[in-house]
Each structure stands twice: as structure tokens, then as C-alpha cells.
Design an enzyme around this catalytic site. Structure first.
Site, PDB file in Angstrom:
ATOM      1  CD  GLU A  67      24.510 -17.973  15.962  1.00 20.80           C
ATOM      2  OE1 GLU A  67      24.550 -19.910  15.097  1.00 20.80           O
ATOM      3  OE2 GLU A  67      23.564 -17.551  16.254  1.00 20.80           O
ATOM      4  CD  GLU A 127      20.531 -21.269  18.221  1.00 17.66           C
ATOM      5  OE1 GLU A 127      19.698 -20.471  18.364  1.00 17.66           O
ATOM      6  OE2 GLU A 127      20.959 -21.052  18.998  1.00 17.66           O
TER       7      GLU A 127
HETATM    8  C1  GAL Z   1      21.117 -17.226  17.366  1.00 16.79           C
HETATM    9  C2  GAL Z   1      20.447 -17.457  16.488  1.00 16.79           C
HETATM   10  C3  GAL Z   1      20.689 -17.095  14.473  1.00 16.79           C
HETATM   11  C4  GAL Z   1      20.334 -15.816  15.519  1.00 16.79           C
HETATM   12  C5  GAL Z   1      20.641 -15.052  16.293  1.00 16.79           C
HETATM   13  C6  GAL Z   1      21.042 -13.708  16.565  1.00 16.79           C
HETATM   14  O1  GAL Z   1      20.603 -18.246  18.070  1.00 16.79           O
HETATM   15  O2  GAL Z   1      21.363 -19.402  15.744  1.00 16.79           O
HETATM   16  O3  GAL Z   1      20.204 -17.119  13.796  1.00 16.79           O
HETATM   17  O4  GAL Z   1      19.445 -15.635  15.524  1.00 16.79           O
HETATM   18  O5  GAL Z   1      20.782 -16.578  17.007  1.00 16.79           O
HETATM   19  O6  GAL Z   1      21.507 -13.644  18.101  1.00 16.79           O
END
Ligand code: GAL
Length: 809
Positions: free
Chosen positions: A501, A425
Site C-alpha cells: 500500500e 495492518e
Molecule cells: C492504510 C489502511 C487503509 C487506509 C489508508 C489511508 O493504513 O490500510 O485502509 O486507511 O491507510 O491512508
């Protein structure tokens, strides 16, 4: 290959040479002195550190707390989370004192050193901005706390004398989005070797051709010296030599060998078979160096419209993301803690890990190789554009290439690694400069390792679809943004999408909220989230929505759930509330105890074992007569629920909603104390399994359950003992919050405890803690002397519990 040749090869057995030891690797784990605070003299050789603290490395100076709301309070609007207005974020980095400067000093002599040899010092990570001094002189520095790096200290090392090593580390506030830890939290090693020797990280092993009959193992060995030849033995998992090769053909400073391994046993999560290459470097007939490299033979492919395949079989990643902290142990790396994490995940059916958002520990990679877990090795959470003021953006220009090179050189022979990630991100997803950076970084990965593809976890999906960022990556990874998967698949040229993710569902173990409804960014007065698994963040979603995509879209190649375990810091949805200092995203809590969600994933990912799990608990004094929905997470298709023997009807998985497809839910159950029983049916409607939970009476007795009873007497092996309380009938008390005290006697010591409560400010290293939802975990370490270890746990008004462990040499 002829049979005679094969037997000839097999006869050339490798005989370890013990007389002429050519290289020594010394772990600098003991004898360290430590002090926090700036110190302009501490680099000097004769500095008096007698009053400093004695510690061992790996070490995390910040985990001992205390938790403090004021530490690293960041008043920011988190852009990635869609925030427009700055608010006060407490606990974002765990509310633990990681900010500041500290010094480590160690004295060593190297009796094994002979004149003319080389001495290296190698760090597998140092948090952060390490400056390294030897005998009063600076020998090197690094910046990123997660990088592996080493220096040649031959010129500053003094033979036959005490050498003084001093390391200064400093952490700025606003430098992280999670708890980064602090200190020499990973291994430090000294390496003594000949001038004529194999370079540090100088071996590259790949397996470019694999068939049933034979694998071609390509080994490149970088060396220093003249008139050299290299002999390589390949050993199977039983340490029998299966192939050998000698060459003196050197190109520049590199030997290259292609060695056939007949009937190769392939590495996979299901059968993590490992070979070892022994590389011996000779000058004429004199052995000059020898190293061992473990590797695996496996084939990975990523193909349009087919997806990912391992050894010719298409499969989807059943992955989780992990931060590097080990909960109550902080970030100090510990192999038995890591092994326990991976065992818990493997039992859930996980086959892949993503090291978010940085380089993994070498220990974690070794375990993934051995236990069978594929690995997505990530590098950065930021490039040139900041997410946090003092983040990696400060180092990107000067260090990014060096950091990537070191990541690859240090870890490339691990068969578990099946993909690199150049970033997570990164705000550089916006704008043309970022697109250029993405290509520049990916090219470095390709140059250093042509065998593995590169991804970036992308959240700015609209932007990367338009500016070319997403199209240029080997693997387009999407973080969340499920409604955009289809469009991204259409627009990107790769022909598949990775859920780099996913989910970010939030829950607190054993806590259930009513009414049972889906919600985003939901806050409650007790700063907990509901374990009905229906709560997420504004950008994230419940697990079932990812399951649908994974099941229905052949071009989605798997997912990495955020996260396998809770971690210190990032207490969303309570990141502006105090006290709240650790995450709610974990499938397991900070103590490593599975939350209900564990069984939802297990019911789908563990295809070998039965899963039949009932929630919530059945201790609802005061809710008598009120609607209290019951969910069952199971691999079976249907089940019948009974409350005190009365049927609540049969539920069958169906496609009316995503939840109905993956969970069995009885929404109208009225609470009455007693017994909840579920009977599961097979495809033909025959009852095949059942499970009961009961309302407990008041807490009566403490019960201890150790994950292992025999430890190694090495002073760092750990047992994790789950502590719970039961009523006088032996029924677990799921709401108990008793304060408990721990005592360890014999050849072990109390290390830490955790209860999984994100709002608890009790310190992990003190031998007392409250139960949270009826449970907590005590961690006991072995000492260096073998013997028995006894843990006893006491609590006011409770029958105490004891357990005996053993430690052996
Ligand atoms: C994502 C990020 C993670 C964490 C997660 C929580 O956007 O890559 O590090 O912050 O959100 O939902």
C-alpha cells in the site's frame, strides 16, 4: 508429441450436449421483497410481505441515504494513524444508514427439479451476518459480509410448490473503517444438479509445467457418486477444442487429469488469453453433470534478488488498491460499472489491483481475467485483535479458516490472481500470538493453494522486523514507511519487498491551494485538499517518493497505490469535520473522473500513449498578478511553457528533488487570464507535442459525453455520461458549480449521479446535482426492452444538453 496425435486430439471436438441438461444455475435477481427493521415473524413461510418494497438483487439498502452526521459516529483515537487522543469521527463509514437489521424475501419454484436431485443456494457476499431461512426453517448462517458461502437446501426445498426464502441481515455500528454497504449486494444463485455431480467449487485447474511447445494443465475434479468417469475438453479462446482427456481413475472423491496443451498462448495483462475447460461427469455412459471453468496458462515466480516475474519476464506491479463500493451506486455489484473502472485504470497504465481489504466480487475477477489485470486478493482487515469495536475480531476464531477456504475455492481458477493477502495492518502484528496467527493463516492458504504466495500489508514495521512476523511471510508487504524499506529488506530473508500500500496522497479534483507547498494533514476552510499533489497524511507521502524507490531499488517488486478511486467513508484529513463523507485519496474522484494525479501516474505507467497534462486550470479571477505555479505531467523529459505567448522557460526533469524528477514545474508563473501553452520536446530537443488551456468566460452551454452509446437491454447495463459546461466559445468552465437537473426518456432510466465533491450531501439517486469543479457524471441504465434512451440535462441560464443512446438485445 507427434503430429498425428495432435490432429487426433483436434478431431475430438467438443459438441455441447443440449438435450440432456444436467445442471441449472438460476440467478435470483428479481422478485425480491425488502424491508428494513427487526421482525420476528418474517422468516415464516406464510408471512405477508405484500406491503414490502419490491427490489432487485444486487441491492444496497443504505446508499439512498440520507447522509447524517450522527450515523455511526465513532469517538476513537485511530491507533494505525498514530492518534493518541479520541476525537469524534463523523463520516468514517460514509454517514449513510448501513447500521441495523433488514429482511429480504423471495418466492421461487424450480420446475427443472427432478426427484433425487440436489439444490444449493449460493451467496457471493451478504452484508452482514446473514441468517438464511427456507419455508420457515433456518438453513444456515454466516458472519463476514464479504465471504462467498453456500448451503445445501435439498432437504428443506419442496418440489412442485412455491418455496419461500427469507434472509435476515444485520450490521452493527463501529464495525467498519469505511462504508461497507448493506444488504444482498452480490449475486444470489440457486443450483439444481444431480446427486452424482461435481462439487460446488469442486474444480481446481493449475498449469505446473509451461514451455513454448506445451503446457501441462492439471485438473482436479471433486465429485459425489459411484462408477463415474470424467471427460474434459479444453477449448481455446475461439471455442475450438485443443485437447481432451477421459479418466475413470478416482482417488477418494477426486479425479486428477494432466492434459497437454500444445503451443500454449500465455495469459498476461498485455494479452489476457483465456482457455475454457468443459468437465463432463458420466455414470457409465450417462451424462450426470457438466460444468465450464475458464482458466489461463501463466507462470508466476517470486525470487530473491530478482523479484516478481510473469511468464519468465521480471516486472514490477503498477497497482492500485480499491475498496468495493462503486461511488454513487453504493456496493451493489454491477459489471458495467466495474468494467468502466478497470478501463479508466488500464488507460492509466495500471496492471494490478488489490481488493482492499476483503474478498473481491466474482464479477471483478472475471473482468480482470478478460481485460488483463493481475490481482492481489485480500481477505481481512482484522484478525483477533480489534481495529474497530465490532469488526472481524468477533468472528476470527470461529470463521477465519472457513472464510479463507471459501475465498480460495471460489476464486482459485482465475489467472488474474497472482497473490493472496491474509490481512491488512492487523493489530496482531504486535506480540507473539499474532506471529502464530500469521503462520496458521498462511499455512491454510498454502494447504488450499500451493501455487500462489501470501502477503500481509504491514505497517508496524519495527515490530514485525523484531518478532518474526515479517520473516515468515512469503511476500513481505509494507504499507507506507518508506524510510524503513532498506532496513526491512536487509532484515527479512525473502530478498524483496512489496509496496502493498503506497502514497495515500490527498486531493480534490480541480481544487488548487496557494501557496504551493508540501504539507501533511493540511485542512482548509472548504474541507478540500489541493490538486497540486503535494499533500499527504502523517503516515503517508506524495507519489514521487514511491517512484524513486521503485526506480532505484531492484528489490522493490512494485506498488499498490491507495487508491485508484475515491470511496465512501474515511474522509481523512477531514475525518473529524462535517460535512465530509468520502475519501480524498483517489487518483480518480468518487464519480470516476480523473484528478490531476491520474496523469502523473499515467506519464510513467502508460508506456504506449502520450501524456501531456497541464495544471492548474487557468480561471483565477482575483489572482491577477499573483504567483500561480504551473505543473506539467508528461512522459516527455522537458517542455517549454508560454503564458499568452510569453515563454516561461524550459523545464527538464532532473534529480534535485523527487518532484523535479517526475514533474515539470514552473514555480514563479504570475497569473494573467488568457492562454497557457506547453510545448514538449523529445530527447534531442525537438518539439513533438503541445497542449493549451484557456481562461473561460461565464458558463453558457451544457455538454454531454458518454463513455458508451450502445447498451445491452438487460435492465442493468450502464452508460456513464460526463456532464460539463463550456462558455460561448466552447471553453470548459473549470470552476462552475451550477445546479443541474436530469431527465431520462425512452428505454432507459436515471440511475444515479456524482460530482466528486467529498463534502456534498446531495443524494446520488435524485435527478439533480451541482457541478463540482465544472463537472459531474450521470449514470443511465438500460431497461429490459431494446430501443432508444434520451438523457437531457438542464440548468438555470444554461443552454441544455441532450444525448441519445441505444439499447439492443
Ligand atoms: C492504510 C489502511 C487503509 C487506509 C489508508 C489511508 O493504513 O490500510 O485502509 O486507511 O491507510 O491512508
Amino acid at each position: 508429441m507427434s503430429k498425428t496425435l495432435i490432429s487426433l486430439i483436434l478431431i475430438c471436438l467438443y459438441i455441447p450436449i443440449s438435450i440432456a441438461q444436467t445442471r441449472s444455475v438460476i440467478e435470483l435477481d428479481k422478485g425480491w421483497k425488502f424491508q428494513k427493521g427487526e421482525n420476528s415473524q418474517a422468516y415464516q413461510k406464510d408471512f405477508n410481505d405484500a406491503k414490502w418494497q419490491d427490489i432487485t438483487v444486487p441491492h444496497d439498502w443504505a446508499i439512498y441515504g440520507p447522509f447524517d452526521k450522527e450515523i455511526d459516529k465513532q469517538t476513537v483515537a485511530i491507533e494505525q494513524n498514530g492518534e493518541k487522543v479520541a476525537t469524534e469521527k463523523t463520516g468514517r463509514t460514509g454517514a449513510l444508514p448501513y447500521v441495523g437489521t433488514a429482511w429480504y424475501r423471495n418466492e421461487f419454484t424450480l420446475p427443472q427439479y427432478k426427484l433425487g436431485q440436489k439444490v444449493l443456494i449460493a451467496f457471493e457476499g451478504a452484508m452482514s451476518e446473514p441468517k438464511v431461512f427456507l419455508n420457515g426453517k433456518k438453513v444456515g448462517e454466516w458472519a463476514y459480509g464479504y465471504s462467498y458461502f453456500y448451503f445445501d437446501i435439498t432437504d428443506d426445498f419442496i418440489a412442485n410448490q412455491t418455496n419461500v426464502l427469507a434472509v435476515e441481515l444485520s450490521n452493527l455500528g463501529s464495525s467498519s473503517r469505511w462504508y461497507p454497504g448493506a444488504g444482498l449486494y452480490r449475486k444470489v444463485q440457486l443450483i439444481v444438479k444431480n446427486e452424482q455431480s461435481i462439487h460446488h467449487w469442486g474444480t481446481t485447474i493449475t498449469t505446473p509445467v509451461i514451455s513454448k511447445e506445451m503446457a501441462k494443465v492439471n485438473i482436479k475434479t471433486k465429485v459425489t457418486g459411484k462408477n463415474l468417469n470424467v471427460v474434459t475438453y479444453i477449448l481455446n479462446a475461439h471455442k475450438d477444442t485443443v485437447a481432451t482427456n477421459k479418466t475413470d481413475a478416482i482417488f477418494g472423491n477426486e479425479f486428477e487429469q494432466n492434459i497437454a496443451v500444445v503451443h500454449p498462448k500465455l495469459w498476461s495483462p498485455e494479452r489476457p488469453y483465456l482457455y475454457t475447460a468443459i468437465s463432463q461427469l458420466y455414470e457409465g455412459k450417462t451424462l450426470k453433470d457438466e460444468i465450464e471453468t475458464r482458466f489461463g496458462i501463466r507462470e508466476i515466480k517470486y525470487e530473491a534478488n530478482k523479484g516478481f516475474s510473469l511468464n519468465g519476464k521480471v516486472r514490477k506491479f503498477k497497482g492500485v488498491c480499491l475498496h468495493h463500493d462503486l461511488g454513487p451506486l453504493g456496493t451493489a455489484v454491477n459489471k458495467s460499472a466495474l468494467r468502466r473502472q478497470l478501463q479508466i485504470l488500464k488507460d492509466m497504465g495500471v496492471d494490478a489491483i488489490r481488493s482492499s481489504h476483503n474478498m473481491p466480487s466474482i464479477e471483478q475477477l472475471e473482468l480482470c481475467d478478460e481485460m488483463g489485470l493481475m490481482f492481489l486478493a485480500e481477505s481481512f482487515d482484522e484478525w483477533a485483535k480489534p481495529k474497530v469495536e465490532n469488526g472481524y475480531n468477533r468472528f476470527f476464531e470461529a470463521y477465519a479458516e472457513k472464510d479463507v477456504v471459501n475465498l480460495i475455492h471460489a476464486t482459485r481458477n482465475h489467472p488474474s490472481i497472482i497473490m493472496w493477502s491474509a490481512g491488512n495492518e492487523v493489530p496482531d502484528q504486535w506480540g507473539s500470538e499474532g506471529v502464530k496467527r500469521a503462520k496458521w493463516l498462511q499455512d491454510i492458504f498454502h494447504r488450499e493453494d500451493p501455487t500462489r504466495p501470501v502477503t500481509v500489508g504491514m505497517d508496524q514495521v519495527q515490530s514485525v522486523m523484531e518478532n518474526g512476523f515479517g520473516a515468515l511471510l512469503d511476500i513481505p508487504g509494507l504499507n507506507y514507511r518508506l524510510p524503513l524499506y532498506e532496513e526491512a529488506y536487509e532484515k527479512f530473508p525473502q530478498g524483496f519487498i512489496l509496496g502493498s500500500e503506497t502514497a495515500s496522497t490527498v486531493s480534490s479534483r480541480g481544487i488548487y491551494k496557494f501557496p504551493v507547498v508540501q504539507a501533511k494533514m493540511k485542512q482548509y476552510d472548504d474541507f478540500q485538499s489541493s490538486s497540486y499533489d503535494l499533500e499527504a497524511c502523517s503516515w503517508s507521502n506524495i507519489p514521487d517518493l514511491d517512484f524513486e524507490l521503485q526506480d532505484d531499488k531492484p528489490w522493490v517488486i512494485g506498488e499498490f497505490v491507495w487508491t485508484g478511486f475515491d470511496y465512501l467513508g474515511e474522509p481523512t484529513p477531514y475525518d473529524d469535520q462535517w460535512p465530509s463523507r468520502s475519501s480524498y485519496f483517489g487518483i480518480c474522484d468518487l464519480a470516476g473522473i480523473p484528478k490531476d494525479r491520474y496523469y502523473l501516474y499515467r506519464s510513467r505507467w502508460n508506456t504506449e500513449d502520450e501524456t501531456l497534462h497541464i495544471l492548474p486550470h487557468w480561471n483565477w479571477k482575483g489572482r491577477e498578478g499573483e504567483i500561480t505555479p504551473v505543473f506539467v505531467y508528461t512522459n516527455y523529459d522537458s517542455a517549454e511553457l508560454f503564458v499568452n505567448g510569453k515563454s516561461m522557460g524550459i523545464q527538464k526533469k532532473n534529480k534535485t528533488t523527487p518532484q523535479n524528477r517526475y514533474r515539470l514545474m514552473w514555480m514563479d508563473v504570475t497569473y494573467e487570464p488568457g492562454t497557457l501553452k506547453v510545448v514538449a520536446f523529445d530527447k534531442n530537443g525537438n518539439p513533438v507535442a503541445e497542449k493549451e488551456i484557456h481562461t473561460a468566460e461565464k458558463p453558457y452551454k451544457i455538454v454531454l459525453d458518454a463513455d458508451r452509446k450502445t447498451l445491452k437491454s438487460n435492465g442493468k447495463d450502464l452508460a456513464f455520461i460526463t456532464v460539463s459546461v463550456v462558455d460561448k466559445n466552447g471553453i470548459p468552465c473549470p470552476t462552475a458549480t451550477n445546479q443541474l437537473n436530469f431527465k431520462v426518456k425512452g428505454n432507459g432510466f436515471y440511475k444515479a449521479a456524482a460530482n466528486g465533491d467529498a463534502t456534498s450531501l446531495e443524494l446520488f439517486h435524485l435527478p439533480t446535482m451541482k457541478l463540482f469543479s465544472g463537472k459531474l457524471v450521470v449514470i443511465v441504465s438500460s431497461k429490459e426492452e431494446a430501443g432508444t434512451i434520451k438523457l437531457s440535462v438542464r440548468g438555470k441560464g444554461l443552454k441544455s444538453g441532450t444525448i441519445e443512446l441505444k439499447s439492443t438485445d
